[in-house]
Design an enzyme around this catalytic site. Structure first.
Site, short mmCIF file in Angstrom:
data_model
loop_
_atom_site.label_atom_id
_atom_site.label_comp_id
_atom_site.label_asym_id
_atom_site.label_seq_id
_atom_site.Cartn_x
_atom_site.Cartn_y
_atom_site.Cartn_z
N GLY A 97 -12.80 10.40 -54.25
CA GLY A 97 -12.30 11.60 -53.56
C GLY A 97 -10.80 11.75 -53.75
O GLY A 97 -10.17 11.01 -54.52
N LYS A 137 -16.03 10.39 -36.26
CA LYS A 137 -14.84 9.53 -36.46
C LYS A 137 -14.48 8.79 -35.18
O LYS A 137 -13.96 7.67 -35.24
CB LYS A 137 -13.66 10.39 -36.93
CG LYS A 137 -13.82 10.93 -38.35
CD LYS A 137 -13.52 9.86 -39.39
CE LYS A 137 -13.53 10.44 -40.79
NZ LYS A 137 -13.20 9.44 -41.81
N TYR A 177 -17.81 15.88 -37.33
CA TYR A 177 -16.70 15.14 -37.94
C TYR A 177 -15.89 14.40 -36.87
O TYR A 177 -15.71 13.18 -36.95
CB TYR A 177 -15.81 16.12 -38.70
CG TYR A 177 -14.66 15.47 -39.46
CD1 TYR A 177 -14.89 14.75 -40.62
CD2 TYR A 177 -13.35 15.61 -39.01
CE1 TYR A 177 -13.83 14.16 -41.33
CE2 TYR A 177 -12.29 15.03 -39.70
CZ TYR A 177 -12.54 14.32 -40.86
OH TYR A 177 -11.48 13.75 -41.55
N TYR A 206 -16.80 -4.27 -33.11
CA TYR A 206 -16.99 -5.36 -34.08
C TYR A 206 -15.81 -6.34 -34.00
O TYR A 206 -15.97 -7.53 -34.22
CB TYR A 206 -17.14 -4.82 -35.51
CG TYR A 206 -18.58 -4.56 -35.89
CD1 TYR A 206 -19.26 -3.45 -35.43
CD2 TYR A 206 -19.28 -5.46 -36.70
CE1 TYR A 206 -20.58 -3.21 -35.77
CE2 TYR A 206 -20.60 -5.24 -37.04
CZ TYR A 206 -21.24 -4.11 -36.58
OH TYR A 206 -22.55 -3.89 -36.91
N PHE A 256 -20.40 13.37 -53.30
CA PHE A 256 -20.65 14.62 -52.58
C PHE A 256 -19.45 15.56 -52.73
O PHE A 256 -19.60 16.71 -53.15
CB PHE A 256 -20.95 14.34 -51.10
CG PHE A 256 -21.05 15.58 -50.26
CD1 PHE A 256 -21.79 16.68 -50.70
CD2 PHE A 256 -20.39 15.68 -49.04
CE1 PHE A 256 -21.86 17.85 -49.93
CE2 PHE A 256 -20.46 16.85 -48.27
CZ PHE A 256 -21.18 17.93 -48.73
N THR A 257 -18.27 15.08 -52.41
CA THR A 257 -17.06 15.90 -52.63
C THR A 257 -16.13 15.26 -53.66
O THR A 257 -15.17 15.89 -54.08
CB THR A 257 -16.27 16.12 -51.31
OG1 THR A 257 -16.05 14.83 -50.70
CG2 THR A 257 -17.03 17.00 -50.36
N GLY A 258 -16.40 14.03 -54.02
CA GLY A 258 -15.57 13.36 -55.02
C GLY A 258 -16.03 13.72 -56.41
O GLY A 258 -17.07 14.36 -56.59
N THR A 269 -3.19 15.69 -45.04
CA THR A 269 -2.58 15.12 -46.24
C THR A 269 -2.94 15.99 -47.43
O THR A 269 -4.04 16.54 -47.49
CB THR A 269 -3.09 13.67 -46.42
OG1 THR A 269 -2.66 12.91 -45.29
CG2 THR A 269 -2.54 13.03 -47.68
N LEU A 302 -13.17 5.04 -46.68
CA LEU A 302 -12.75 6.44 -46.72
C LEU A 302 -13.92 7.40 -46.90
O LEU A 302 -13.73 8.62 -46.86
CB LEU A 302 -11.77 6.68 -47.88
CG LEU A 302 -10.29 6.38 -47.62
CD1 LEU A 302 -10.05 4.90 -47.42
CD2 LEU A 302 -9.43 6.89 -48.76
P1 NAD Z 1 -12.60 13.91 -49.98
O1 NAD Z 1 -13.71 14.78 -49.55
O2 NAD Z 1 -11.85 14.29 -51.22
O3 NAD Z 1 -13.09 12.41 -50.18
C1 NAD Z 1 -14.20 11.84 -49.52
C2 NAD Z 1 -14.96 11.00 -50.52
O4 NAD Z 1 -16.06 10.36 -49.84
C3 NAD Z 1 -15.58 11.84 -51.63
O5 NAD Z 1 -15.36 11.21 -52.87
C4 NAD Z 1 -17.07 11.88 -51.29
O6 NAD Z 1 -17.89 12.06 -52.41
C5 NAD Z 1 -17.24 10.52 -50.63
N1 NAD Z 1 -18.37 10.45 -49.69
C6 NAD Z 1 -18.69 11.33 -48.70
N2 NAD Z 1 -19.78 10.90 -48.04
C7 NAD Z 1 -20.15 9.72 -48.62
C8 NAD Z 1 -21.22 8.82 -48.39
N3 NAD Z 1 -22.12 9.03 -47.42
N4 NAD Z 1 -21.31 7.72 -49.18
C9 NAD Z 1 -20.41 7.50 -50.18
N5 NAD Z 1 -19.39 8.34 -50.44
C10 NAD Z 1 -19.27 9.44 -49.67
O7 NAD Z 1 -11.61 13.79 -48.74
P2 NAD Z 1 -10.20 13.09 -48.58
O8 NAD Z 1 -9.24 14.12 -48.15
O9 NAD Z 1 -9.89 12.26 -49.76
O10 NAD Z 1 -10.47 12.15 -47.32
C11 NAD Z 1 -10.71 10.76 -47.45
C12 NAD Z 1 -10.84 10.13 -46.07
O11 NAD Z 1 -9.65 10.33 -45.32
C13 NAD Z 1 -12.00 10.71 -45.25
O12 NAD Z 1 -12.61 9.66 -44.52
C14 NAD Z 1 -11.30 11.65 -44.30
O13 NAD Z 1 -12.00 11.80 -43.09
C15 NAD Z 1 -9.97 10.94 -44.08
N6 NAD Z 1 -8.92 11.92 -43.69
C16 NAD Z 1 -8.39 12.77 -44.60
C17 NAD Z 1 -7.42 13.69 -44.21
C18 NAD Z 1 -6.76 14.64 -45.18
O14 NAD Z 1 -5.94 15.45 -44.77
N7 NAD Z 1 -7.05 14.60 -46.46
C19 NAD Z 1 -7.03 13.75 -42.87
C20 NAD Z 1 -7.63 12.88 -41.97
C21 NAD Z 1 -8.56 11.97 -42.38
#
Ligand code: NAD
Ligand code: UDP
Length: 309
Positions: A10, A147, A143, A157, A34-36, A173, A71
């Site tokens: 991702g 979280k 969501y 844990y 899924f989104t990566g 971010t 993540l």
């Molecule tokens: P993103 O959607 O680009 O990345 C998420 C990744 O997780 C993707 O590659 C997706 O394919 C993978 N994924 C989703 N569900 C999955 C599953 N069940 N099994 C395996 N892989 C799975 O989002 P991001 O912005 O890179 O966010 C990464 C993490 O940081 C997330 O946990 C998100 O909640 C957290 N976060 C991000 C932000 C932000 O602003 N970007 C803010 C707060 C928290």
């Protein structure tokens, strides 16, 4: 060290994998795509210290690793609301699986939590001791509550099984490699400005957000993981706060765009204001963001220009 990054394909995960490889570690990137996307990590594939596993964290997996960054979870409202039950499962069952793995192989685990645990905050800026204001039955709950439970699981844990945990609450971010169809504000505004399409501000645009450049966040996460005194939760974000309307104008100007700024309905439960108090991160980790928003947006825009046609 051998390090597992779930959600490694991702946006944030790919930057984290890249940085960990640079620091000389072996990296296992686990993702269900899924989104990566493979495009995010294709440049890492040549390294013999990088491995990629297609796997969904709602299923258990056994891997010998020293550290786990958890993540995996869609982060954009558009994507996490697409299949909300799956989103909750990912945060709850997925985090249980990763904690089970950490317990079994005695790995340290860091959870990517979120400012969304504060919901639509009544305290501003948000400090870690604020318990939040989350609607448990709204469209964002899959969501936010997912979280929140993930944090609960991490703490239990830790208390019950002595698992070595770290929790980081990430605020908005942005940076290169955000998916063009991600649906979050930075990518939407950049794509719209570069294409000359209308820039869609939701509501009156007076709601606020604070934007952290991805390299700052990744550095902070690695710092948090590799110190021994403090498990968190700790806020990580850039406390420079903008209204969404000002932000739209900023991006329009940066793109030298002729796009019109238009207003669309505010999504339900959209938080009115959000800004991190990062004193704890400063005190405990000596961390603060160093990339200012103008520089970060320019670097991001350069990346979007290569991809938007
Ligand atoms: P993103 O959607 O680009 O990345 C998420 C990744 O997780 C993707 O590659 C997706 O394919 C993978 N994924 C989703 N569900 C999955 C599953 N069940 N099994 C395996 N892989 C799975 O989002 P991001 O912005 O890179 O966010 C990464 C993490 O940081 C997330 O946990 C998100 O909640 C957290 N976060 C991000 C932000 C932000 O602003 N970007 C803010 C707060 C928290
Ligand atoms: N937003 C907007 N136009 C868009 C996308 C988002 O005005 O095209 C607004 C959204 O309503 C919210 C803010 O920008 O107030 C940040 O939205 P995003 O989805 O990026 O993240 P989150 O709401 O999770 O902080």
């Amino acid at each position: 060290m051998r390090i597992l990054v779930t959600g490694g394909a991702g946006f944030i995960g790919s930057h984290l994998c890249e940085r960990l490889l640079k620091y000389g570690h072996d990296v296992i990137c686990l993702d269900n795509f899924f989104t990566g996307s493979k495009d995010n990590i294709i440049h890492l594939m040549d390294s013999h210290r990088f491995e990629l596993i297609r796997h969904d964290i709602i299923e258990p997996i056994l891997l010998e690793v020293d550290q786990i960054y958890n993540l995996a979870c869609p982060a954009s409202p558009v994507h996490y609301q697409y299949n909300p039950v799956k989103t909750t499962k990912t945060s709850v069952m997925g985090t249980i699986n990763m904690l089970g793995l950490a317990k079994r192989v005695r790995a340290r685990i860091l959870q990517a939590s979120t400012s969304e645990v504060y919901g639509d905050p009544k305290v501003h800026p948000q400090k870690e001791d604020y318990w939040g204001n989350v609607n448990c039955i709204g469209p964002r709950s899959c969501y936010d509550e997912g979280k929140r439970v993930a944090e609960t699981l991490m703490m239990d844990y830790f208390r019950q099984n002595k698992v070595d945990i770290r929790i980081v609450r990430i605020f908005n971010t942005y940076g290169p490699r955000m998916a063009l169809n991600d649906g979050r504000v930075v990518s939407n505004f950049m794509v719209q400005a570069l294409k000359g399409d209308d820039i869609t501000v939701y509501g009156n645009g007076k709601q606020t957000r604070s934007f952290c450049y991805v390299s700052d966040l990744v550095e902070g996460m690695i710092k948090m993981m590799n110190q021994d005194d403090f498990i968190g939760p700790v806020n990580m974000g850039n406390p420079q706060e903008y209204t969404i309307l000002d932000f739209a104008e900023k991006i329009k100007k940066l793109a030298k765009s002729k796009s019109k700024i238009i207003f669309k309905p505010l999504p339900q439960d959209d938080p009115l204001q959000r800004c991190p108090d990062i004193s704890l991160a400063k005190e405990k980790l000596g961390w603060k963001p160093v990339v200012d928003v103008d520089k970060g947006l320019k670097l991001t825009m350069d990346d979007f220009k290569k991809r938007v046609r």
